[in-house]
Design an enzyme around this catalytic site. Structure first.
Site, short mmCIF file in Angstrom:
data_model
loop_
_atom_site.label_atom_id
_atom_site.label_comp_id
_atom_site.label_asym_id
_atom_site.label_seq_id
_atom_site.Cartn_x
_atom_site.Cartn_y
_atom_site.Cartn_z
N GLY B 129 0.82 -1.21 0.00
CA GLY B 129 0.00 0.00 0.00
C GLY B 129 0.85 1.25 0.00
O GLY B 129 0.98 1.93 1.02
N TYR B 130 1.45 1.54 -1.13
CA TYR B 130 2.25 2.75 -1.27
C TYR B 130 1.48 3.80 -2.09
O TYR B 130 1.15 4.86 -1.62
CB TYR B 130 3.58 2.45 -1.97
CG TYR B 130 4.63 1.72 -1.14
CD1 TYR B 130 4.44 1.47 0.21
CD2 TYR B 130 5.83 1.31 -1.70
CE1 TYR B 130 5.41 0.81 0.97
CE2 TYR B 130 6.80 0.65 -0.97
CZ TYR B 130 6.59 0.40 0.37
OH TYR B 130 7.55 -0.25 1.10
N SER B 131 1.25 3.48 -3.38
CA SER B 131 0.73 4.47 -4.30
C SER B 131 -0.66 4.95 -3.90
O SER B 131 -1.47 4.19 -3.37
CB SER B 131 0.66 3.90 -5.72
OG SER B 131 1.95 3.61 -6.18
N SER B 163 -1.77 -3.69 -6.76
CA SER B 163 -1.70 -5.02 -7.37
C SER B 163 -2.05 -6.10 -6.37
O SER B 163 -1.49 -6.13 -5.27
CB SER B 163 -0.30 -5.28 -7.91
OG SER B 163 -0.03 -4.41 -8.97
N GLU B 245 13.26 -5.70 -3.79
CA GLU B 245 12.30 -5.94 -4.85
C GLU B 245 12.95 -5.76 -6.21
O GLU B 245 12.75 -6.56 -7.13
CB GLU B 245 11.11 -4.99 -4.71
CG GLU B 245 10.01 -5.29 -5.74
CD GLU B 245 8.90 -4.26 -5.71
OE1 GLU B 245 9.19 -3.08 -5.54
OE2 GLU B 245 7.74 -4.68 -5.86
#
Lengths: 391, 386
Positions: B129-131, B163, B245
């Site tokens: 949950g970044y963007s 995603s 990543e």
């Protein structure tokens, strides 16, 4: 799998670069361009003293017992410093040819002197109008007790300073139809003309007009010339790729330094994203070139098959490094258009190194040949042999 | 310096290859594909497959032995990732590449004990949950808030481009706990149970055919114990973990697969000696080799205990730009048949090349897009001024 330089290799590279970058001023390098000798004898003497001319030769021949990979690092450092020397002609070409393929007589006579920097030798392989070595027109006609050599060679490095020229000729005596002959440069009938060429090498056209040499001039055993030639061409391509990597590094370093200090619109040039992205692309391309070159050199050094890797390294560097120098000039603007700014040294050397030992097209054609005739070699190590899912 | 796999590395590659070949049979390819999912595998299949990866010991193979890991070097992890990509296998994503490494680096002992064994068994799917709608490339601009309340934080906000949020057990969440300026201060990291009340997921179809998600947090309670790292210091967690990543994203298996597919096609068509095609494939194969070397160069640096940073981003850029070259070249090679999609008469490779041409578009902007990556290389690699 371990794609990192060993401590020893890294230190060799730093030492070589530190010397090469301080050996000559840019003015002196420019003055040497176009001169007959093409290099500074004192500097070559120092390079020999440091063991560079001997690095790749065995200890018992006065060398340092290192390999082709270390030689590539030195050639790269010289490329990065635009430092002219007979290293390519005498060590990469003639010296290693004699070491690997030469008959004992010539190997024993010349390799120790080449290693010590006492004698410079060169090779004469390419011919005018035949840039890609499809045919050899120069002939070695058997005479009683020797051969008569007729023909013209070009792109002969350091012909004015070389004691002898290892010359490729067609020879009806030889099982592979070819011979490599050691021709002393001063023999009657040997004439040379300096090529006027982009880059810093002293390149010559050498004509052999009825030059007589004894039968002992043969450099390789009968039937071994073609194999020696193949190795020479692979080695030459790989080390020209190394030189191109050095050229690219120098062009990038100049560009980044300039972008950090040049101020326009009240900001350093390098703070503009358009400039940053150019520089990032140059850096990325240079890293790919360096890795491909390392792989080719490591495989050649280990005596592994390297047809694919050498072709990839030379094809990529011959495309990418001249492109990198064009971008470097674009970022510099007018300042680097003048001869007294060092970038032009690299711009022109990239042209010459890309053209030498097969340009990008030549090596992509070699890869396409593998594709058509030897798919496994074309594909390389990561071959799964899996059917592509038909569906 | 050694450009060949060691005998042991070779054996490992063969083992992974055999495992994947045995698992991803023709029957599996017929029955388990789902165009609605990222990666085009049914979500239940992806989850089941991840558990198989766990059972085979692949997920934790690079972790320290103290956490049940195999202590294998990054070279082995790269071999694994390369094989996974080559076989187009599901499950090689943030749930096994990013989150566990971030936990190892920044998690508390209790968090490691709670999550690492389950991650190693392949039981957990994570969404990162970044963007947010206003925080994409400019991630520090994120607005979701986490407010302390008793022994919990209360999270409210919206995440976008999320995603696999629909199949995740947990969210690896960045939320604002402190001041808005400077904006990269005041961010904290949390682990959020996706079963918590107050979470809603919306679906958005992508041009690649699969469905993407946006996630809404409405006063979602997260226990203190699930704060990762120090409060307001989440930015360093994000930056510190991102290279894990990237290293997986740089794996060259996709590109190797793309090359092999084009070679198989050219051979089938009797065009291996076509000079124009030969030139194109020579260029592509050279770029593919460059991308492969980049990836193993990064792995080698890690194996020597170095911590490559911008170099890893450069390797991802190289791999993804090469993949995009292959996407375009693949369409070119199919000629008039290029636009035909799955199920259409005349479609080559069941329309995969055209589908990937759309799908891989995300390479150009996601997880460090091409332009952002060039910024990173320019700043961190070349020291150019901001």
């Amino acid at each position: 799998m371990d794609i990192t330089l060993t401590k020893e290799a890294d230190s060799l590279r730093s030492t070589a670069l530190a010397f090469a970058q301080h050996a000559l001023t840019h003015d002196r390098i420019r003055a040497l361009e176009g001169s007959d000798g093409g290099f500074e004898p004192d500097v070559w003497r120092d390079m020999a003293t440091m063991g560079w001319s001997g690095c790749v030769f065995p200890l018992e021949m006065g060398g340092a017992g290192l390999g082709l990979f270390e030689l590539a690092l030195i050639v790269e450092a010289c490329g990065q410093a635009a430092l002219p020397s007979p290293m390519f002609a005498s060590v990469v070409e003639a010296g290693m040819l004699l070491l690997e393929s030469g008959v004992e007589r010539h190997r024993a006579a010349w390799v120790p002197r080449i290693a010590a920097g006492d004698a410079i030798l060169t090779t004469a392989v390419f011919e005018p109008g035949n840039a890609e070595l499809e045919t050899v027109a120069t002939t070695a006609t058997p005479l009683p007790g020797g051969y008569r050599i007729d023909g013209t060679k070009t792109f002969v490095r350091d012909a004015a300073t070389a004691r002898a020229i290892v010359t490729l000729a067609r020879c009806p005596d030889s099982p592979d139809g070819l011979a490599l002959l050691l021709v002393p440069s001063g023999l009657r009938g040997v004439r040379r003309q300096r090529l006027s060429s982009s880059g810093g090498e002293a390149l010559w056209e050498v004509a052999f007009d009825g030059v007589s040499v004894p039968a002992t001039a043969l450099v390789t055993e009968p039937g071994q010339a073609l194999a020696a030639l193949d190795r020479l061409l692979a080695r030459g391509a790989c080390l020209k790729a190394a030189e191109l990597v050095g050229i690219g590094q120098a062009a990038l370093d100049l560009t980044v330094a300039y972008a950090k200090t040049r101020v326009q619109f009240e900001r350093p040039l390098g703070s503009f994203q358009a400039v940053q992205h150019h520089c990032a692309t140059m850096y990325r391309d240079l890293r790919v070139c360096r890795l491909l070159m390392w792989e080719a050199a490591a495989r050649l050094a280990a005596g592994q098959p390297a047809q694919r890797e050498v072709a990839m390294a030379k094809a990529k560097t011959s495309d990418a490094i001249p492109a990198l120098t064009r971008t470097a000039h674009q970022i510099h603007g007018a300042i680097a258009y003048y001869r007294d700014y060092p970038l032009e040294l690299y711009y022109t050397r990239a042209v010459a190194a890309a053209a030498a030992y097969g340009n990008a097209t030549y090596h992509r054609r070699a890869l396409a040949h593998l594709l058509a005739h030897d798919l496994d070699t074309f594909r390389g190590d990561i071959h799964h042999g899996l059917p592509v899912r038909p569906r | 310096m050694d450009f060949d796999l060691t005998a042991d590395e070779h054996a490992f590659r063969d083992e992974v290859c055999a495992f994947l070949t045995a698992e991803l049979t023709e029957a599996v390819w017929r029955t388990e594909r789902d165009p609605d999912e990222q990666g085009q595998w049914r979500r239940e299949f992806t989850k089941a497959f991840r558990r198989k990866l766990g059972a085979a010991g692949y997920i934790g193979m690079g972790w320290p032995a103290a956490y049940g890991g195999g202590g294998k070097s990054r070279v082995y992890q790269t071999i694994f990732a390369e094989e996974m990509e080559y076989h187009r296998a599901p499950g090689l994503d943030r749930s096994i590449t990013y989150v566990p490494n971030a936990l190892l680096a920044f998690g508390t002992d209790a968090q490691k004990a709670e999550f690492l064994p389950r991650i190693a068994r392949g039981e957990l799917s994570w969404f990162v949950g970044y963007s947010e709608p206003e925080a994409g490339s400019d991630l520090a601009n994120l607005k979701a808030r986490a407010v302390p309340d008793g022994s919990d934080f209360v999270v409210t906000g919206q995440k976008a481009f999320s995603s696999e949020a629909h199949m995740a057990e947990y969210c690896w969440l960045a939320a604002r706990t402190g001041p808005v300026s400077p904006k990269h201060r005041g961010i904290s990291m949390f682990i959020v149970d996706m079963q918590s009340p107050g979470i809603r997921i919306d679906r958005y179809p992508t041009l690649a055919g699969w469905t993407h998600h946006a996630v809404y947090f409405d006063a979602v309670r997260v226990p203190d114990a699930h704060l990762v790292g120090e409060i307001d210091r989440g930015w360093s967690v994000i930056m510190g973990a991102i290279d894990f990543e990237r290293a997986a994203l740089a794996a060259p298996g996709l590109v190797a697969f793309q090359l092999d597919r084009l070679l198989a096609h050219a051979r089938e068509q009797g065009r291996l000696d076509d000079p124009v095609l030969g030139d194109q494939l020579a260029r592509l194969a050279t770029e593919a080799e460059g991308a492969r070397l980049m990836s193993y160069w990064i792995a080698s640096l890690h194996a020597h205990g170095e911590m490559p940073q911008f170099e890893t981003s450069m390797a991802v850029l190289c791999k993804r730009e090469t993949a995009r070259l292959f996407d375009a070249a693949g369409l070119e090679m199919l000629g008039a048949f290029a636009p035909l999609r799955a199920g259409s008469p005349g479609a080559c490779f069941d329309g995969d090349i055209e589908a990937e041409y759309r799908d891989h578009l995300y390479f150009q902007f996601a997880a460090g897009g091409f332009d952002i990556t060039r910024n990173v290389i320019a700043h961190r690699g070349l020291g150019l001024p901001r």
